[in-house]
Structures are given as C-alpha cells and as structure tokens.
Design an enzyme around this catalytic site. Structure first.
Site, PDB file in Angstrom:
ATOM      1  N   LYS A 114     -10.108  12.820   2.869  1.00 33.35           N
ATOM      2  CA  LYS A 114      -8.957  13.244   3.672  1.00 33.35           C
ATOM      3  C   LYS A 114      -8.536  14.674   3.368  1.00 33.35           C
ATOM      4  O   LYS A 114      -8.058  15.384   4.247  1.00 33.35           O
ATOM      5  CB  LYS A 114      -7.776  12.285   3.473  1.00 33.35           C
ATOM      6  CG  LYS A 114      -8.054  10.918   4.086  1.00 33.35           C
ATOM      7  CD  LYS A 114      -6.815  10.146   4.409  1.00 33.35           C
ATOM      8  CE  LYS A 114      -7.201   8.938   5.260  1.00 33.35           C
ATOM      9  NZ  LYS A 114      -6.123   8.056   5.574  1.00 33.35           N
ATOM     10  N   LYS A 197     -17.450   4.965   8.531  1.00 37.59           N
ATOM     11  CA  LYS A 197     -16.530   3.826   8.635  1.00 37.59           C
ATOM     12  C   LYS A 197     -15.756   3.851   9.959  1.00 37.59           C
ATOM     13  O   LYS A 197     -15.353   4.936  10.411  1.00 37.59           O
ATOM     14  CB  LYS A 197     -15.548   3.932   7.459  1.00 37.59           C
ATOM     15  CG  LYS A 197     -14.612   2.760   7.286  1.00 37.59           C
ATOM     16  CD  LYS A 197     -13.648   3.003   6.125  1.00 37.59           C
ATOM     17  CE  LYS A 197     -12.436   3.783   6.569  1.00 37.59           C
ATOM     18  NZ  LYS A 197     -11.155   3.243   6.139  1.00 37.59           N
ATOM     19  N   LYS A 200      -9.077   4.492  12.110  1.00 39.50           N
ATOM     20  CA  LYS A 200      -8.019   4.793  13.083  1.00 39.50           C
ATOM     21  C   LYS A 200      -7.980   6.277  13.401  1.00 39.50           C
ATOM     22  O   LYS A 200      -7.576   6.682  14.476  1.00 39.50           O
ATOM     23  CB  LYS A 200      -6.652   4.448  12.486  1.00 39.50           C
ATOM     24  CG  LYS A 200      -6.425   3.002  12.204  1.00 39.50           C
ATOM     25  CD  LYS A 200      -4.987   2.858  11.708  1.00 39.50           C
ATOM     26  CE  LYS A 200      -4.813   1.652  10.837  1.00 39.50           C
ATOM     27  NZ  LYS A 200      -4.171   1.940   9.571  1.00 39.50           N
TER      28      LYS A 200
HETATM   29  N1  AQP Z   1     -13.895   0.004   8.870  1.00 34.95           N
HETATM   30  C1  AQP Z   1     -13.341  -0.924   8.121  1.00 34.95           C
HETATM   31  N2  AQP Z   1     -14.010  -2.042   7.779  1.00 34.95           N
HETATM   32  C2  AQP Z   1     -13.445  -3.014   7.010  1.00 34.95           C
HETATM   33  N3  AQP Z   1     -12.164  -2.934   6.552  1.00 34.95           N
HETATM   34  C3  AQP Z   1     -11.451  -1.836   6.875  1.00 34.95           C
HETATM   35  N4  AQP Z   1     -10.170  -1.456   6.598  1.00 34.95           N
HETATM   36  C4  AQP Z   1      -9.939  -0.247   7.171  1.00 34.95           C
HETATM   37  N5  AQP Z   1     -11.016   0.181   7.833  1.00 34.95           N
HETATM   38  C5  AQP Z   1     -11.978  -0.782   7.674  1.00 34.95           C
HETATM   39  C6  AQP Z   1      -9.244  -2.255   5.809  1.00 34.95           C
HETATM   40  O1  AQP Z   1      -8.045  -2.411   6.585  1.00 34.95           O
HETATM   41  C7  AQP Z   1      -6.935  -2.469   5.694  1.00 34.95           C
HETATM   42  C8  AQP Z   1      -5.834  -1.565   6.160  1.00 34.95           C
HETATM   43  O2  AQP Z   1      -6.247  -0.231   6.227  1.00 34.95           O
HETATM   44  P1  AQP Z   1      -5.143   0.901   6.302  1.00 34.95           P
HETATM   45  O3  AQP Z   1      -4.321   0.745   7.506  1.00 34.95           O
HETATM   46  O4  AQP Z   1      -4.385   0.956   5.047  1.00 34.95           O
HETATM   47  O5  AQP Z   1      -5.893   2.238   6.427  1.00 34.95           O
HETATM   48  P2  AQP Z   1      -7.298   2.704   6.160  1.00 34.95           P
HETATM   49  O6  AQP Z   1      -8.069   1.888   5.187  1.00 34.95           O
HETATM   50  O7  AQP Z   1      -7.179   4.124   5.789  1.00 34.95           O
HETATM   51  O8  AQP Z   1      -7.853   2.456   7.616  1.00 34.95           O
HETATM   52  P3  AQP Z   1      -8.388   3.532   8.591  1.00 34.95           P
HETATM   53  O9  AQP Z   1      -8.650   2.935   9.885  1.00 34.95           O
HETATM   54  O10 AQP Z   1      -9.523   4.256   7.958  1.00 34.95           O
HETATM   55  O11 AQP Z   1      -7.146   4.489   8.776  1.00 34.95           O
HETATM   56  P4  AQP Z   1      -7.107   6.044   8.679  1.00 34.95           P
HETATM   57  O12 AQP Z   1      -8.156   6.521   9.605  1.00 34.95           O
HETATM   58  O13 AQP Z   1      -5.700   6.365   9.129  1.00 34.95           O
HETATM   59  O14 AQP Z   1      -7.355   6.387   7.259  1.00 34.95           O
HETATM   60  C9  AQP Z   1      -7.462  -2.146   4.294  1.00 34.95           C
HETATM   61  O15 AQP Z   1      -7.600  -3.348   3.568  1.00 34.95           O
HETATM   62  C10 AQP Z   1      -8.800  -1.531   4.556  1.00 34.95           C
HETATM   63  O16 AQP Z   1      -9.702  -1.772   3.499  1.00 34.95           O
END
Ligand code: AQP
Length: 335
Positions: A114, A197, A200
C-alpha cells in the site's frame, strides 16, 4: 475445554467482493453455527488509514453491517459493531504500540504494497495498522480469528505482541489468537490477473465480483475472466502455473463446498465455454439472495443503527475491563 471467542472484521472501504465473502464472511457464518461466542466488527478506524470521504463513511459502515447480516450473521447470536464506537481499541493500540518493533512493521507485506515507494510520506496509521489489528483482537482476548490468507502475517504479529506483553510483565494475560484460514478459497485472485489478489481497491471493476453485482454483471465478468487456451485439467497438480484457471476452479469449489479435485472430476477435459456459464449460475445462485437481503436491510437504516449501537454496548462491556486489567498490569494510576 475453554470456550472459543471468535473475532474478525472488515473495512468499510468499498463494496465487499467475492474474496471477502469466500475468504472470510462465509466462514464466519459457519463458525457462528457452531455456537461459539462471535464478535464481528466493522473496522472503520482501519479504513481511515487511507483517506475516506466523511459523508460516506457512516453509510459504508451500515452497508458492511448489512452485508454481515445478509450473509447469515445473526445479531441475536453474534455481536456486530463499529470499531470506532468502542474506545478500548484505540486505547489498547497505544499500549501495544509501545511494545511493537518498527522493523517488524516495516516487513509487513500489506504495508509495503500500500505504501509503494512513497514510505517517507505515508501516514503513521497505515504503518501502525497491524498494531491496531492486534488491539482489536486482544481487547476481547479472542482465541480464534477467521481471516483470508492475506491477513496471516498480521495475525502472526498479533501473536508476537501478545507474547511480548506476557513476557515483559510475567503474566499469562493475553491468549495466543489462532488464525483460522478456512475453506478452498483462502486467497481469491483477480478475475483479470490470476497472480493478483481480488481487492476492493483494484482500479478495474472487472477484476472482482461485488456482492452487489446483479446476475448480468456477474455472468459478464466471469465470461471475460482470465483463463488460457487449454481445457480444464483433470487433476489439481495440472492447475499449477495456470493461475487464472486455478482461480475459477477454486471459486467454484468454494461456492459449492466441494474440493477442487472433485470439481475437476466433473469438468476435467471440458472447455471454458462449458465451465464459465456453470460458474456464473452458481455464483448468482449464492450471491443474489445476499444482495436482495442487503438491499431490504438498507431500506431500514434505523434498524441497522440499533444493531450497531447494541453491539457496541455489548462489545464495550467485554473490552473495557480487559483494557483496565492491562493498564493495572502495566502499573497505571487508578482512583
Ligand atoms: N482476495 C481475497 N481472498 C480471500 N480473502 C480475502 N480477504 C480480502 N481479500 C480477499 C479477506 O476479507 C477480510 C476483510 O478484508 P478487509 O476489508 O479488511 O480488507 P482487505 O483484506 O484489505 O481487502 P481488500 O479487498 O484487499 O481491500 P483493499 O483493497 O481496500 O485493501 C479479511 O479477512 C481478508 O483476509
């Protein structure tokens, strides 16, 4: 045997996607059914580690709470609340920050991803994100933390911070929280690039299936999803080095609660033009009831607010004495 206490959370940063659902939320629902104590937080303090629109944050928090409930989390059985409504998270974070090493935080993959090359100008909050996550978990002395694979490193750090505290003060105060990385889809990948991955924050909406996508959108995204020219293989070993193909088979297996080898027994040798419509159909079958329930819930924001308020009160009742006990161990003044 001591009772499990399960804690996990999601950020109100954007619509939830299939990765969030299969990697975390779906497993939370299964764990809740086992009758353990469940605490599910909407981690809004984590969300502001990158800038958020002030007029959208509260609504995004309601939307995540609605997604939890729509997916099957029962507010009568589990505590659902916004992180910012329970002061113990931030207070405990400060205490834990005093025993967290900069060197370890610098090695966190999510921070490196990030922050990019811009580490000089990046906010302290983004750097300290894993310490806040440790505080989230330890504020409840949670024993189990169901997350996707990407959060494993942060969980390991939370375990180390808990040990450092216990060793420094010669106590058995914090338990060692166990990561629960469950199911076939522990890391759902981008539909456009099977080596990245599903996220979002990916600029392309075609890279992910959002929980709010309608049937048409889901089918169109799966149709365009990355694969390769070979048909589906007959064994899991043959999915190695075929990231896009592996991802679609993983998603199918996880949605159906089957193993990948079982799915390949059925589809091995078939072209993607046969598999993709099947996958789209089961994705729609799983997600559309959730989407519908979510929009019903969001039509009554006052009900969601009541659930969040009650949840915050219940969470505070657990976290406040644990924080006080932590402060007592550290020797802080009290009246
Ligand atoms: N691609 C993924 N596959 C499996 N699990 C995933 N998680 C996130 N992406 C995947 C799991 O979802 C939970 C919540 O995630 P979060 O909202 O805290 O944010 P994150 O992990 O940072 O998800 P994103 O989509 O990647 O968000 P951004 O892009 O904003 O950083 C966690 O348990 C995570 O493991």
């Amino acid at each position: 045997m001591t009772k499990k206490r399960i804690f996990s959370g999601m950020q109100p940063t954007n619509n939830l996607h299939l990765g969030n659902y299969l990697g975390a939320l779906k497993n939370w629902v299964d764990l809740q059914k086992q009758g353990d104590e469940c605490i599910f937080c909407v981690v809004d303090l984590h969300a502001v580690t990158v800038p958020q629109e002030p007029d959208k944050l509260a609504q995004a928090t309601r939307e995540i709470a609605a997604a939890y409930i729509a997916a099957g989390i029962d507010p009568e059985k589990a505590i659902i609340f916004p992180q910012s409504a329970v002061a113990a998270h931030s207070q405990l974070m400060w205490l834990l920050a005093t025993m967290s090493q900069m060197g370890k935080l610098e090695r966190m993959t999510q921070f490196k991803d990030k922050a990019g090359k811009n580490t000089e100008r990046v906010g302290l909050g983004l750097f300290a994100y894993p310490v806040l996550m440790a505080a989230d978990i330890l504020a409840y002395k949670a024993t189990h933390v169901p997350v996707g694979e990407d959060q494993k490193q942060h969980l390991e750090l939370a375990r180390e911070i808990a040990s450092t505290f216990n060793t420094r003060y010669k106590v058995e105060h914090f338990p060692q929280p166990e990561p629960q990385i469950l199911g076939e889809a522990t890391r759902v990948m981008s539909l456009k690039d099977g080596t990245k991955k599903m996220s979002k924050s990916d600029e392309s909406d075609l890279s992910r299936i959002n929980l709010t996508d309608d049937a048409e959108k889901i089918a169109a995204k799966i149709k365009r999803a990355q694969t390769d020219s070979a048909p589906l293989p007959i064994s899991v070993e043959e999915l190695k080095d075929r990231a896009g193909a592996d991802n679609l088979v993983t998603i199918y297996a996880s949605l159906m609660g089957r193993s990948k080898s079982d799915v390949l027994k059925e589809f091995g040798g078939q072209p993607w033009s046969v598999f993709k419509p099947e996958l789209a159909e089961i994705a729609v079958r799983h997600l559309s009831p959730i989407t519908e329930r979510m929009s019903d819930l969001l039509a009554h924001p006052d009900k969601i607010d009541r659930i969040l308020k009650d949840g915050a009160e219940q969470a505070d009742i657990i976290a406040r004495p644990i924080l006080r006990e932590t402060m007592d161990i550290m020797g802080f003044w009290r009246a």
